[in-house]
Design a protein around this motif. Structure first.
Motif, mmCIF file in Angstrom:
data_model
loop_
_atom_site.group_PDB
_atom_site.id
_atom_site.type_symbol
_atom_site.label_atom_id
_atom_site.label_comp_id
_atom_site.label_asym_id
_atom_site.label_seq_id
_atom_site.Cartn_x
_atom_site.Cartn_y
_atom_site.Cartn_z
ATOM 1 N N LEU B 18 0.838 -1.201 0.000
ATOM 2 C CA LEU B 18 0.000 0.000 0.000
ATOM 3 C C LEU B 18 0.876 1.256 0.000
ATOM 4 C CD1 LEU B 18 -3.043 1.010 0.390
ATOM 5 C CD2 LEU B 18 -2.444 1.210 2.811
ATOM 6 N N GLN B 19 1.900 1.225 0.829
ATOM 7 C CA GLN B 19 2.800 2.376 0.911
ATOM 8 C C GLN B 19 3.491 2.638 -0.420
ATOM 9 O OE1 GLN B 19 5.345 1.380 4.316
ATOM 10 N NE2 GLN B 19 4.505 3.183 5.350
ATOM 11 N N LEU B 20 3.944 1.573 -1.055
ATOM 12 C CA LEU B 20 4.662 1.732 -2.328
ATOM 13 C C LEU B 20 3.749 2.362 -3.388
ATOM 14 C CD1 LEU B 20 7.191 1.328 -4.032
ATOM 15 C CD2 LEU B 20 6.404 -0.992 -4.550
ATOM 16 N N ALA B 21 2.532 1.830 -3.466
ATOM 17 C CA ALA B 21 1.587 2.376 -4.450
ATOM 18 C C ALA B 21 1.328 3.848 -4.161
ATOM 19 C CB ALA B 21 0.289 1.573 -4.404
ATOM 20 N N ARG B 22 1.150 4.164 -2.891
ATOM 21 C CA ARG B 22 0.847 5.548 -2.525
ATOM 22 C C ARG B 22 2.073 6.456 -2.692
ATOM 23 N NH1 ARG B 22 -3.431 4.928 2.584
ATOM 24 N NH2 ARG B 22 -5.147 4.271 1.239
ATOM 25 N N LEU B 23 3.255 5.905 -2.439
ATOM 26 C CA LEU B 23 4.478 6.697 -2.596
ATOM 27 C C LEU B 23 4.642 7.118 -4.062
ATOM 28 C CD1 LEU B 23 7.162 7.891 -1.545
ATOM 29 C CD2 LEU B 23 8.220 5.668 -1.970
ATOM 30 N N LYS B 24 4.415 6.164 -4.960
ATOM 31 C CA LYS B 24 4.526 6.472 -6.383
ATOM 32 C C LYS B 24 3.604 7.625 -6.748
ATOM 33 C CE LYS B 24 5.837 1.991 -8.301
ATOM 34 N NZ LYS B 24 5.357 0.842 -9.054
ATOM 35 N N LYS B 25 2.363 7.523 -6.246
ATOM 36 C CA LYS B 25 1.382 8.569 -6.529
ATOM 37 C C LYS B 25 1.827 9.903 -5.949
ATOM 38 C CE LYS B 25 -3.153 6.556 -7.180
ATOM 39 N NZ LYS B 25 -4.336 6.140 -6.447
ATOM 40 N N SER B 26 2.371 9.826 -4.721
ATOM 41 C CA SER B 26 2.794 11.044 -4.034
ATOM 42 C C SER B 26 3.925 11.732 -4.805
ATOM 43 C CB SER B 26 3.253 10.694 -2.611
ATOM 44 O OG SER B 26 2.775 11.632 -1.700
ATOM 45 N N VAL B 27 4.857 10.919 -5.320
ATOM 46 C CA VAL B 27 5.977 11.459 -6.096
ATOM 47 C C VAL B 27 5.430 12.110 -7.374
ATOM 48 C CG1 VAL B 27 8.017 10.820 -7.459
ATOM 49 C CG2 VAL B 27 7.702 9.897 -5.149
ATOM 50 N N GLU B 28 4.475 11.421 -7.975
ATOM 51 C CA GLU B 28 3.854 11.949 -9.181
ATOM 52 C C GLU B 28 3.180 13.296 -8.916
ATOM 53 O OE1 GLU B 28 2.245 8.482 -11.347
ATOM 54 O OE2 GLU B 28 0.579 9.862 -11.756
ATOM 55 N N LYS B 29 2.412 13.318 -7.817
ATOM 56 C CA LYS B 29 1.710 14.552 -7.456
ATOM 57 C C LYS B 29 2.715 15.665 -7.176
ATOM 58 C CE LYS B 29 -1.225 12.229 -4.570
ATOM 59 N NZ LYS B 29 -2.028 12.049 -3.370
ATOM 60 N N ALA B 30 3.767 15.304 -6.406
ATOM 61 C CA ALA B 30 4.734 16.309 -5.975
ATOM 62 C C ALA B 30 5.435 16.954 -7.162
ATOM 63 C CB ALA B 30 5.764 15.672 -5.041
ATOM 64 N N SER B 31 5.620 16.179 -8.235
ATOM 65 C CA SER B 31 6.374 16.708 -9.376
ATOM 66 C C SER B 31 5.675 17.903 -10.018
ATOM 67 C CB SER B 31 6.630 15.601 -10.402
ATOM 68 O OG SER B 31 5.390 15.134 -10.888
ATOM 69 N N ALA B 32 4.394 18.096 -9.691
ATOM 70 C CA ALA B 32 3.678 19.255 -10.213
ATOM 71 C C ALA B 32 4.074 20.545 -9.499
ATOM 72 C CB ALA B 32 2.168 19.024 -10.095
ATOM 73 N N SER B 33 4.780 20.424 -8.368
ATOM 74 C CA SER B 33 5.151 21.634 -7.624
ATOM 75 C C SER B 33 6.464 22.203 -8.166
ATOM 76 C CB SER B 33 5.295 21.310 -6.133
ATOM 77 O OG SER B 33 6.467 20.540 -5.911
ATOM 78 N N VAL B 34 6.655 23.488 -7.956
ATOM 79 C CA VAL B 34 7.883 24.153 -8.408
ATOM 80 C C VAL B 34 9.100 23.489 -7.779
ATOM 81 C CG1 VAL B 34 9.185 26.319 -8.355
ATOM 82 C CG2 VAL B 34 6.692 26.353 -8.726
ATOM 83 N N PHE B 35 9.022 23.263 -6.473
ATOM 84 C CA PHE B 35 10.177 22.729 -5.763
ATOM 85 C C PHE B 35 10.541 21.316 -6.235
ATOM 86 C CE2 PHE B 35 11.998 20.200 -2.278
ATOM 87 C CZ PHE B 35 13.149 20.921 -2.041
ATOM 88 N N TYR B 36 9.577 20.384 -6.133
ATOM 89 C CA TYR B 36 9.895 18.990 -6.493
ATOM 90 C C TYR B 36 10.067 18.823 -7.998
ATOM 91 C CZ TYR B 36 9.231 17.499 -1.686
ATOM 92 O OH TYR B 36 9.365 17.342 -0.333
ATOM 93 N N GLY B 37 9.318 19.609 -8.771
ATOM 94 C CA GLY B 37 9.483 19.567 -10.220
ATOM 95 C C GLY B 37 10.942 19.837 -10.583
#
Lengths: 151, 432
Positions: B18-37
């Protein structure tokens, strides 16, 4: 008979003693005797007053830390050797004095010596047997020489 | 017994999936931000690079300074229209940090707070008095929402106004409170002043202690004086706020909700992970936050993972009581000291009251530590020797623990400055 000594815990800094005497003045409490002992930064103010119960309660109401304990107030003669008689007696009976102080009742006639001892009951008995008079809180209140000035 | 049995008792391997699936999503979401992008571009990373939980180490750590430098919107992963709430840290050092939430973020956060409270035995029949500051601070609103979701009656008392707090407890039969531990101890003197006995004149059963680190002894004192169970909780605004970790009824460590966060403990100097059970800095990753995902955040809080399963049946990992913050650490004559260490020692000494203050001064080239300690009212018997012994004992206890001989001053009960918020434990008068 036992008397009551009030002890107030106070930091050793200007104003603490003034706070105590100020509260007692406001409460019309008469101080019979006061001693102060200090250690590193803090101290204990010991008081013999005419109404210890009430004094304790008004001091506590003002947020002070107060404790009350039984002590023996012995009437001695106000002349050379007056105190020695008492102390020799306590020594003979192997009674250790933790703290002591005195005040004059009638100049060259009578004084009161307050002793805080480790064996209270024994001390009372020894004094009684030796014919020495002790005062209780009531007596300490009543011996007020300027009693009539109280209003 | 469980708010969400399946999630709370999920076997380790399934929880990791569950964590792995959610981590992937979280990384994906984060990439939309200026900082993580920007960061992902620089490090050539995307969610495809996360194939196992181990791969989380490919992501650089995020610090509070990163949050400050990209204030206010640099971490935002959604359009500003999606935001419904902001919170801000107290910002005692430097610029405050700000965290934004979408409606779903608030829902998920509220759910883990409700889950945490339920875990301690709070139910919908309870009356919950929230004695925390409402506002930018997350503690007030976080608990408020959680308790409402659980179905309890919430009294939003807020912080301060001690007499009214006690009046409310009596008038409405408060059974659970959320309170800062140092304030809980201070409040006892107000109970006494009002002639109210918290044990017999109130219906209190549970206290949630939060917002500042405290020792086991402080908890014991609160439990004893109030006649209740007191539960430790942990949270920080960067990771929503309260509800990140909470004690269960075993009161042996705080469960971190691993369906919401990934937990790592690192050595704060080498930044390498420490083995399970060893002390280090807590690093957390949000798994369910849309508005402002934060990956591998250095909390600056020092703790360790308690190895082994908990008797309560929950599979989510437990951390020990926070030992201190790398921020709070005092360095005196080259020795690292945490205020919580001092508290722990002091509360073990009979005769010590509820408040203390550490003062640091520099005289010439030497640093000096003075600890002002309130004496317990009942302890005072009028005997100077007894006080002197107490003072000496405190010096010895502290010296044994922090290896420095502090100057100890005994002060009157109630004489140190009281705080209705987080207690001020240290005054550092040393010049930079």
């Amino acid at each position: 008979m036992v008397a009551y000594q009030l002890s107030v815990f106070a930091e050793n800094k200007p104003g603490r003693l003034a706070k105590v005497t100020g509260i007692l003045k406001k409460g019309k409490i008469n101080i019979r005797a006061i001693t102060i002992s200090t250690s590193d930064g803090f101290g204990v103010i010991n008081l013999i007053v005419d109404d210890p119960e009430r004094a304790r309660s008004i001091l506590e109401d003002e947020g002070l830390t107060v404790s009350m304990k039984e002590v023996v107030a012995v009437v001695i003669e106000d002349k050379p050797g007056g105190l020695d008689k008492l102390i020799q007696l306590l020594f003979d009976e192997d009674i250790n004095v933790e703290n002591a102080y005195g005040f004059v009742l009638e100049s060259r006639e009578k004084a009161v010596f307050v002793v805080d001892v480790n064996q209270l009951e024994k001390t009372q008995k020894v004094l009684e047997d030796a014919g020495l008079k002790t005062l209780d809180a009531q007596a300490l209140s009543a011996i007020e020489p300027f009693h009539y000035m109280k209003y | 017994m469980y708010w969400e049995k399946e999630t709370e008792t999920m076997p380790g391997n399934r929880l990791e999936e569950l964590q792995l699936a959610r981590l992937k999503k979280s990384v994906e979401k984060a990439s939309a931000s200026v900082f993580y992008g920007g960061l992902f571009k620089k490090t050539n990373l995307d969610s495809n690079g996360i194939k196992s939980l181990e791969d989380i180490k490919k992501i650089p750590l995020t610090t509070k300074d990163d949050l400050r430098e990209h204030w206010p919107y640099g971490f935002l992963a959604v359009s500003r229209d999606e935001l419904v709430r902001m919170h801000s840290s107290s910002g005692t050092t430097g610029r405050a940090t700000v965290i934004f939430h979408t409606i779903d973020d608030i829902k998920e956060w509220t759910n883990i707070v409700a889950r945490s409270m339920y875990m301690t035995g709070m139910r919908k029949s309870d009356v919950f008095q929230n004695m925390m500051t409402y506002g930018l601070f997350t503690g007030g609103l976080g608990f408020h929402y959680g308790a409402e979701k659980l179905g309890a009656l919430v009294i939003p008392a807020g912080a301060g106004n001690s007499k009214r707090q006690i009046q409310l407890m009596q008038d409405f039969g408060t059974t659970a409170i959320h309170i800062i531990p140092s304030y809980a101890l201070h409040l006892l003197s107000v109970f006494e002043e009002m002639g109210v006995d918290p044990r017999s004149d109130t219906q209190l059963q549970i206290a949630f202690l939060g917002a500042e680190p405290h020792s086991e002894k402080t908890r014991e004192k609160i439990e004893e004086f109030y006649g209740i169970k007191a539960y430790n909780s942990y949270g920080l605004s960067e990771m929503d706020g309260p509800g990140v970790a909470f004690e269960c009824r075993r009161q042996n460590g705080m469960h971190i909700w691993e369906d919401n966060f990934i937990v790592e403990i690192i050595n704060p100097d080498t930044l390498e992970p420490v083995p399970d059970g060893e002390e280090g800095e807590l690093v957390l990753t949000t798994l369910l936050r849309d508005g402002m995902p934060i990956l591998r955040y250095r909390t600056k809080d020092l703790t360790r993972i308690i190895p082994g399963p908990c008797e309560c049946g929950r599979t989510h990992v437990r951390i020990e009581r926070i030992k201190g913050r790398t921020d709070d650490m005092l360095i005196l004559k080259g020795v690292n000291i945490f205020p919580i260490q001092i508290e722990k020692k002091l509360m073990d000494v009979p005769g010590v009251g509820t408040n203390f203050l550490i003062i640091l001064e520099r005289k010439g080239f030497n640093d000096h530590m003075t600890v002002r300690v309130e004496v317990q009212k009942e302890f005072f018997s009028g005997d100077l020797k007894q006080l002197e012994n107490l003072r000496r004992r405190i010096v010895e206890e502290l010296k044994g623990d922090i290896l420095i001989t502090p100057k100890v001053e005994l002060v009157e009960p109630g004489s140190l400055p009281k705080s209705e918020g987080k207690a001020v434990r240290v005054i550092d008068n040393r010049e930079e």
